[in-house]
Motif scaffolding. Structure first.
Motif, PDB file in Angstrom:
ATOM      1  N   GLU A   1       0.835  -1.203   0.000  1.00 50.26           N
ATOM      2  CA  GLU A   1       0.000   0.000   0.000  1.00 50.26           C
ATOM      3  C   GLU A   1       0.869   1.253   0.000  1.00 50.26           C
ATOM      4  OE1 GLU A   1      -3.150   0.088  -0.544  1.00 50.26           O
ATOM      5  OE2 GLU A   1      -3.243  -2.109  -0.609  1.00 50.26           O
ATOM      6  N   ALA A   2       1.958   1.231   0.759  1.00 46.58           N
ATOM      7  CA  ALA A   2       2.877   2.374   0.771  1.00 46.58           C
ATOM      8  C   ALA A   2       3.546   2.527  -0.590  1.00 46.58           C
ATOM      9  CB  ALA A   2       3.925   2.191   1.862  1.00 46.58           C
ATOM     10  N   PHE A   3       3.918   1.397  -1.210  1.00 51.89           N
ATOM     11  CA  PHE A   3       4.513   1.450  -2.553  1.00 51.89           C
ATOM     12  C   PHE A   3       3.524   2.067  -3.540  1.00 51.89           C
ATOM     13  CE2 PHE A   3       4.449  -0.556  -6.726  1.00 51.89           C
ATOM     14  CZ  PHE A   3       5.725  -0.258  -7.208  1.00 51.89           C
ATOM     15  N   PHE A   4       2.286   1.600  -3.503  1.00 53.79           N
ATOM     16  CA  PHE A   4       1.272   2.081  -4.444  1.00 53.79           C
ATOM     17  C   PHE A   4       0.990   3.563  -4.231  1.00 53.79           C
ATOM     18  CE2 PHE A   4      -3.115   2.362  -6.136  1.00 53.79           C
ATOM     19  CZ  PHE A   4      -2.881   1.847  -7.404  1.00 53.79           C
ATOM     20  N   ALA A   5       1.026   3.999  -2.983  1.00 58.94           N
ATOM     21  CA  ALA A   5       0.745   5.404  -2.674  1.00 58.94           C
ATOM     22  C   ALA A   5       1.826   6.329  -3.214  1.00 58.94           C
ATOM     23  CB  ALA A   5       0.601   5.588  -1.166  1.00 58.94           C
ATOM     24  N   ARG A   6       3.040   5.813  -3.424  1.00 56.85           N
ATOM     25  CA  ARG A   6       4.131   6.647  -3.942  1.00 56.85           C
ATOM     26  C   ARG A   6       4.052   6.852  -5.456  1.00 56.85           C
ATOM     27  NH1 ARG A   6       7.105   3.703  -0.001  1.00 56.85           N
ATOM     28  NH2 ARG A   6       7.813   2.197  -1.572  1.00 56.85           N
ATOM     29  N   LEU A   7       3.192   6.097  -6.128  1.00 59.66           N
ATOM     30  CA  LEU A   7       3.025   6.275  -7.559  1.00 59.66           C
ATOM     31  C   LEU A   7       2.258   7.562  -7.836  1.00 59.66           C
ATOM     32  CD1 LEU A   7       2.013   2.615  -8.523  1.00 59.66           C
ATOM     33  CD2 LEU A   7       4.297   3.646  -8.558  1.00 59.66           C
ATOM     34  N   SER A   8       2.350   8.038  -9.058  1.00 54.74           N
ATOM     35  CA  SER A   8       1.626   9.263  -9.398  1.00 54.74           C
ATOM     36  C   SER A   8       0.121   9.035  -9.274  1.00 54.74           C
ATOM     37  CB  SER A   8       1.972   9.703 -10.815  1.00 54.74           C
ATOM     38  OG  SER A   8       1.424   8.805 -11.765  1.00 54.74           O
ATOM     39  N   ARG A   9      -0.582  10.106  -9.003  1.00 53.06           N
ATOM     40  CA  ARG A   9      -2.042  10.001  -8.867  1.00 53.06           C
ATOM     41  C   ARG A   9      -2.674   9.491 -10.151  1.00 53.06           C
ATOM     42  NH1 ARG A   9      -6.038  15.046  -7.144  1.00 53.06           N
ATOM     43  NH2 ARG A   9      -8.011  13.843  -7.206  1.00 53.06           N
ATOM     44  N   SER A  10      -2.170   9.937 -11.297  1.00 51.00           N
ATOM     45  CA  SER A  10      -2.743   9.523 -12.576  1.00 51.00           C
ATOM     46  C   SER A  10      -2.536   8.034 -12.832  1.00 51.00           C
ATOM     47  CB  SER A  10      -2.129  10.333 -13.722  1.00 51.00           C
ATOM     48  OG  SER A  10      -0.730  10.137 -13.785  1.00 51.00           O
ATOM     49  N   HIS A  11      -1.365   7.519 -12.433  1.00 54.11           N
ATOM     50  CA  HIS A  11      -1.118   6.091 -12.656  1.00 54.11           C
ATOM     51  C   HIS A  11      -1.954   5.239 -11.705  1.00 54.11           C
ATOM     52  CE1 HIS A  11       0.828   2.609 -14.216  1.00 54.11           C
ATOM     53  NE2 HIS A  11       1.494   2.336 -13.113  1.00 54.11           N
ATOM     54  N   ARG A  12      -2.092   5.689 -10.467  1.00 52.45           N
ATOM     55  CA  ARG A  12      -2.941   4.943  -9.525  1.00 52.45           C
ATOM     56  C   ARG A  12      -4.374   4.888 -10.045  1.00 52.45           C
ATOM     57  NH1 ARG A  12      -0.582   8.394  -5.646  1.00 52.45           N
ATOM     58  NH2 ARG A  12      -2.636   9.269  -5.161  1.00 52.45           N
ATOM     59  N   HIS A  13      -4.843   6.007 -10.534  1.00 51.99           N
ATOM     60  CA  HIS A  13      -6.211   6.058 -11.063  1.00 51.99           C
ATOM     61  C   HIS A  13      -6.345   5.144 -12.276  1.00 51.99           C
ATOM     62  CE1 HIS A  13     -10.099   7.657 -12.273  1.00 51.99           C
ATOM     63  NE2 HIS A  13      -9.613   7.861 -13.490  1.00 51.99           N
ATOM     64  N   ALA A  14      -5.362   5.180 -13.169  1.00 55.43           N
ATOM     65  CA  ALA A  14      -5.413   4.357 -14.376  1.00 55.43           C
ATOM     66  C   ALA A  14      -5.413   2.869 -14.029  1.00 55.43           C
ATOM     67  CB  ALA A  14      -4.230   4.696 -15.288  1.00 55.43           C
ATOM     68  N   MET A  15      -4.616   2.489 -13.042  1.00 56.58           N
ATOM     69  CA  MET A  15      -4.545   1.090 -12.651  1.00 56.58           C
ATOM     70  C   MET A  15      -5.853   0.616 -12.014  1.00 56.58           C
ATOM     71  SD  MET A  15      -1.737  -0.522 -13.480  1.00 56.58           S
ATOM     72  CE  MET A  15      -2.346   0.133 -15.038  1.00 56.58           C
ATOM     73  N   ARG A  16      -6.438   1.439 -11.157  1.00 60.65           N
ATOM     74  CA  ARG A  16      -7.714   1.058 -10.534  1.00 60.65           C
ATOM     75  C   ARG A  16      -8.807   0.909 -11.590  1.00 60.65           C
ATOM     76  NH1 ARG A  16      -6.364   5.296  -6.599  1.00 60.65           N
ATOM     77  NH2 ARG A  16      -5.563   4.335  -4.680  1.00 60.65           N
ATOM     78  N   LYS A  17      -8.846   1.867 -12.514  1.00 59.72           N
ATOM     79  CA  LYS A  17      -9.877   1.842 -13.545  1.00 59.72           C
ATOM     80  C   LYS A  17      -9.692   0.656 -14.478  1.00 59.72           C
ATOM     81  CE  LYS A  17     -12.020   4.722 -17.130  1.00 59.72           C
ATOM     82  NZ  LYS A  17     -11.985   6.046 -17.816  1.00 59.72           N
ATOM     83  N   ALA A  18      -8.444   0.402 -14.919  1.00 51.87           N
ATOM     84  CA  ALA A  18      -8.180  -0.711 -15.830  1.00 51.87           C
ATOM     85  C   ALA A  18      -8.493  -2.046 -15.158  1.00 51.87           C
ATOM     86  CB  ALA A  18      -6.727  -0.674 -16.297  1.00 51.87           C
ATOM     87  N   SER A  19      -8.123  -2.179 -13.883  1.00 56.04           N
ATOM     88  CA  SER A  19      -8.393  -3.422 -13.155  1.00 56.04           C
ATOM     89  C   SER A  19      -9.885  -3.664 -13.021  1.00 56.04           C
ATOM     90  CB  SER A  19      -7.743  -3.366 -11.763  1.00 56.04           C
ATOM     91  OG  SER A  19      -6.329  -3.256 -11.869  1.00 56.04           O
ATOM     92  N   GLN A  20     -10.640  -2.584 -12.748  1.00 55.22           N
ATOM     93  CA  GLN A  20     -12.087  -2.718 -12.614  1.00 55.22           C
ATOM     94  C   GLN A  20     -12.724  -3.111 -13.938  1.00 55.22           C
ATOM     95  OE1 GLN A  20     -14.030   0.806 -11.137  1.00 55.22           O
ATOM     96  NE2 GLN A  20     -16.090  -0.055 -11.327  1.00 55.22           N
ATOM     97  N   ARG A  21     -12.295  -2.482 -15.015  1.00 57.77           N
ATOM     98  CA  ARG A  21     -12.869  -2.783 -16.334  1.00 57.77           C
ATOM     99  C   ARG A  21     -12.552  -4.215 -16.756  1.00 57.77           C
ATOM    100  NH1 ARG A  21     -10.716   0.194 -20.577  1.00 57.77           N
ATOM    101  NH2 ARG A  21     -12.522  -0.452 -21.800  1.00 57.77           N
ATOM    102  N   LEU A  22     -11.309  -4.673 -16.489  1.00 57.72           N
ATOM    103  CA  LEU A  22     -10.971  -6.038 -16.863  1.00 57.72           C
ATOM    104  C   LEU A  22     -11.762  -7.034 -16.026  1.00 57.72           C
ATOM    105  CD1 LEU A  22      -9.150  -7.797 -18.654  1.00 57.72           C
ATOM    106  CD2 LEU A  22      -7.437  -7.768 -16.827  1.00 57.72           C
ATOM    107  N   ALA A  23     -11.972  -6.719 -14.744  1.00 57.42           N
ATOM    108  CA  ALA A  23     -12.739  -7.612 -13.872  1.00 57.42           C
ATOM    109  C   ALA A  23     -14.182  -7.751 -14.353  1.00 57.42           C
ATOM    110  CB  ALA A  23     -12.696  -7.105 -12.437  1.00 57.42           C
ATOM    111  N   GLU A  24     -14.684  -6.756 -15.027  1.00 56.56           N
ATOM    112  CA  GLU A  24     -16.050  -6.818 -15.543  1.00 56.56           C
ATOM    113  C   GLU A  24     -16.197  -7.817 -16.685  1.00 56.56           C
ATOM    114  OE1 GLU A  24     -16.821  -2.798 -16.557  1.00 56.56           O
ATOM    115  OE2 GLU A  24     -17.155  -2.138 -14.473  1.00 56.56           O
TER     116      GLU A  24
END
Length: 366
Positions: free
Chosen positions: A164-187
């Motif tokens: 979680e600390a590692f993920f928090a150090r990533l840019s806000r845009s990349h964190r958002h992109a990863m969450r969105k992509a993961s959600q879309r693929l899970a669908e």
């Protein structure tokens, strides 16, 4: 602390056990630098070329070794190179860091000069690493002409204890992109990361083929450059994978959707570092960024395991890898003229004429 040991030298080395013991003591982590991987590389890419293992020993204990394959630079100038190429890096300077490094490097350089090698053209050197800096300093002390050329940076993603600390150090845009992509693929179905680390010889072939089929589904197949489209390469990687698996060093990761692999990673690991050598994805799932999701889940898995230090991304850093905010190290080419007049002439000619020869060769291949 340095160990003071008497020094002896040899040009050839036949003991895989001594070689691998030095690799284990060295700062090098890639298991491709072990004796068995090097032997497979020679058999595949340079079966007829002369091979020299310039080494420094104390009794039965290796202190340093530099594997070299005789070749020609720019197809003209006789030289010796590390046994490595874009398919796999299987040659590097192995050096025991707990001895008198300067003395060992001085002896290694002297032995290189005695081997009558006109020019060293050493690609894929980590030019800022302690061992290569020590080697260059020894060349300078021996009045050998050298030239170090930076080529590219490699990404190294550090692994700690807290994902979680590692993920928090990533840019806000990349964190958002990863969450969105993961959600879309899970669908689209059940998403699962499958890691294969120590399969049997029979299962090694099965899992490697699954990973290579993913690579072969993309643009490399159309270009004819995937492993499966290149004659002999599937068997080469299978033999390497079996060596790694037998030592507990094989790493295959598959990102699956409803049991179907949509992204893959073939790699290897040692000393707490995972080397992500080949990564591919199914272009039919490109809109979901499956390669990035594979990386996300792989990094999360490594954090959960504990004991891991980093993921080494092996080749030149890409825009996609840079989004993970990795550390970086520099890779370059080291040219060395061991001291003879011919070597110095080759060095001068190579620096002045090799670029022209490469341009002419590229022009003819157009």
């Amino acid at each position: 602390m340095h160990l003071t040991l008497p020094i002896e030298t040899k040009v050839a080395l036949n003991s895989a056990e001594a070689w691998n013991d030095l690799w284990l003591r060295s700062e090098c982590a890639s298991p491709t630098l072990q004796a068995e991987s090097l032997a497979l590389w020679r058999e595949q890419f340079a079966p007829q070329a002369r091979f020299d293992a310039i080494s420094v020993e104390s009794g039965d204990r290796l202190l340093a070794v530099l594997p070299l394959v005789r070749t020609h630079t720019a197809e003209i100038f006789p030289a010796a190179s590390l046994p490595s190429n874009p398919w796999l890096l299987c040659g590097n300077l192995l050096l025991d860091p707990l001895v008198d490094v300067d003395a060992v490097c001085d002896e290694l350089v002297r032995r290189i000069r005695d081997a009558s090698i006109p020019l060293l053209r050493l690609n894929e050197c980590e030019i800022d690493s302690p061992r290569w800096l020590a080697f260059q300093s020894a060349c300078d002390r021996a009045n050998m002409e050298t030239e170090s050329r930076f080529r590219y940076e490699v990404a190294r993603i550090e692994i700690a204890d807290d994902f979680e600390a590692f993920f928090a150090r990533l840019s806000r845009s990349h964190r958002h992109a990863m969450r969105k992509a993961s959600q879309r693929l899970a669908e689209t179905g059940e998403v699962k990361l499958r890691r294969v680390t120590n399969p049997s010889p029979e299962k090694t072939q099965v899992w490697l083929e699954k990973a290579l089929l993913v690579e072969d589904s993309g643009w490399k197949r159309d270009a004819g450059t995937s492993v499966l489209q290149t004659p002999g390469m599937a068997d080469f990687f299978l033999n390497q994978a079996r060596v790694f698996a037998a030592r507990g060093q094989l790493e295959i990761a598959l990102l699956e959707v409803n049991g179907r692999a949509v992204a893959s990673m073939f790699g290897f690991s040692a000393k707490g570092i995972l080397f992500a050598h080949k990564i591919g994805y199914d272009p039919r799932f490109a809109e979901f960024g499956p390669g990035q999701i594979l990386f996300l889940k792989l990094i999360e898995s490594l954090h959960a395991d504990g004991g891991w230090k980093a993921v080494d991304c092996v080749g030149p850093i890409t825009e996609a890898i840079a989004r993970w905010r990795p550390a970086r190290y520099r890779v370059g080419r080291l040219l060395v003229a061991p001291g003879s007049l011919s070597g110095k002439l080759y060095m001068s000619a190579y620096k002045n004429f090799a670029p022209l020869v490469r341009k002419l060769r590229d022009w003819r291949n157009q």
